[in-house]
Enzyme design. Sequence first.
Site, PDB file in Angstrom:
ATOM      1  CB  SER A  13      -0.979   0.000   1.177  1.00  0.00           C
ATOM      2  OG  SER A  13      -0.300   0.142   2.402  1.00  0.00           O
ATOM      3  CG  ASN A  14       3.545   2.659   2.987  1.00  0.00           C
ATOM      4  OD1 ASN A  14       3.345   3.842   3.266  1.00  0.00           O
ATOM      5  ND2 ASN A  14       3.309   1.678   3.837  1.00  0.00           N
ATOM      6  CG  HIS A 106       9.217   1.020  12.232  1.00  0.00           C
ATOM      7  ND1 HIS A 106       9.304  -0.342  12.014  1.00  0.00           N
ATOM      8  CD2 HIS A 106       8.891   1.178  13.540  1.00  0.00           C
ATOM      9  CE1 HIS A 106       9.064  -0.974  13.148  1.00  0.00           C
ATOM     10  NE2 HIS A 106       8.808  -0.073  14.091  1.00  0.00           N
TER      11      HIS A 106
HETATM   12  C1  GAR Z   1       3.786  -0.651   6.743  1.00  0.00           C
HETATM   13  O1  GAR Z   1       2.922  -0.320   7.797  1.00  0.00           O
HETATM   14  C2  GAR Z   1       5.220  -0.379   7.141  1.00  0.00           C
HETATM   15  O2  GAR Z   1       5.366   0.741   7.982  1.00  0.00           O
HETATM   16  C3  GAR Z   1       5.565  -1.642   7.870  1.00  0.00           C
HETATM   17  O3  GAR Z   1       4.977  -2.656   7.093  1.00  0.00           O
HETATM   18  C4  GAR Z   1       3.788  -2.159   6.504  1.00  0.00           C
HETATM   19  C5  GAR Z   1       3.794  -2.497   5.025  1.00  0.00           C
HETATM   20  O4  GAR Z   1       2.555  -2.211   4.451  1.00  0.00           O
HETATM   21  N1  GAR Z   1       6.986  -1.811   7.973  1.00  0.00           N
HETATM   22  C6  GAR Z   1       7.600  -2.364   9.035  1.00  0.00           C
HETATM   23  O5  GAR Z   1       6.999  -2.831   9.975  1.00  0.00           O
HETATM   24  C7  GAR Z   1       9.103  -2.379   8.941  1.00  0.00           C
HETATM   25  N2  GAR Z   1       9.705  -2.793  10.179  1.00  0.00           N
HETATM   26  P1  GAR Z   1       2.407  -2.116   2.877  1.00  0.00           P
HETATM   27  O6  GAR Z   1       3.019  -3.381   2.272  1.00  0.00           O
HETATM   28  O7  GAR Z   1       0.922  -2.078   2.649  1.00  0.00           O
HETATM   29  O8  GAR Z   1       3.098  -0.858   2.396  1.00  0.00           O
END
Ligand code: GAR
Length: 189
Positions: A13-14, A106
């Site tokens: 999603s990021n 994070h």
């Molecule tokens: C996000 O919330 C990111 O901050 C976290 O994983 C998620 C990925 O979501 N990262 C960590 O926990 C790193 N230690 P996404 O795949 O939907 O972007």
Amino acid sequence: KVKAAVFASGTGSNFQAMLQKKFLEAEIVLLVCDRPDAKVIEIADKYHIPVYARPPMDFPSKAAYEKKVLKQLQVHRVEWIFLAGYMRLIGDTLLSVFPNRIINIHPSLLPAFPGKEAIEQAVRAGVKVTGVTIHFVDSGMDTGQIIAQQAVKMKKGESLSQLTKRIQSVEHRLYPETINKLLSRSNGL
Ligand code: GAR
């Protein structure tokens, strides 16, 4: 524009938020994914972004894996790396070639709650405020220099999934914004 690679392991999603940003100071030219079945790959396909998705387990060592990744980064002339839910530590092979050019997001106010399940960790600890951190990546676990943070207040009676949604919506705004600020600042260097 500066060329960047996104490294991700999961939903993406990021990654999607960066691609949807009207103006991003970086051109995302490659997705590196350590899990060939991850959802994030579908997003890359939709946006026609090249993908390198080989499991590190296929290689004899972390260094061997990262050397292969580095080759791909060089082929695509990548200058910056944005970690977006990439659930692995970056090793010396990549850190030495991209000093202060790798950033991570994070879901906590670091240095609190590093590592996995940061949102759950914060809920369990009973804190009233958590948030989001964007930081430079070093060899430690979520230990590099902090670039940007935003606090998110806990709400009474809120479920973990509701809190996760609110944290993620902060992430989706803060990450592209921080990339833009950082890259416009370092362009002249
Ligand atoms: C996000 O919330 C990111 O901050 C976290 O994983 C998620 C990925 O979501 N990262 C960590 O926990 C790193 N230690 P996404 O795949 O939907 O972007």
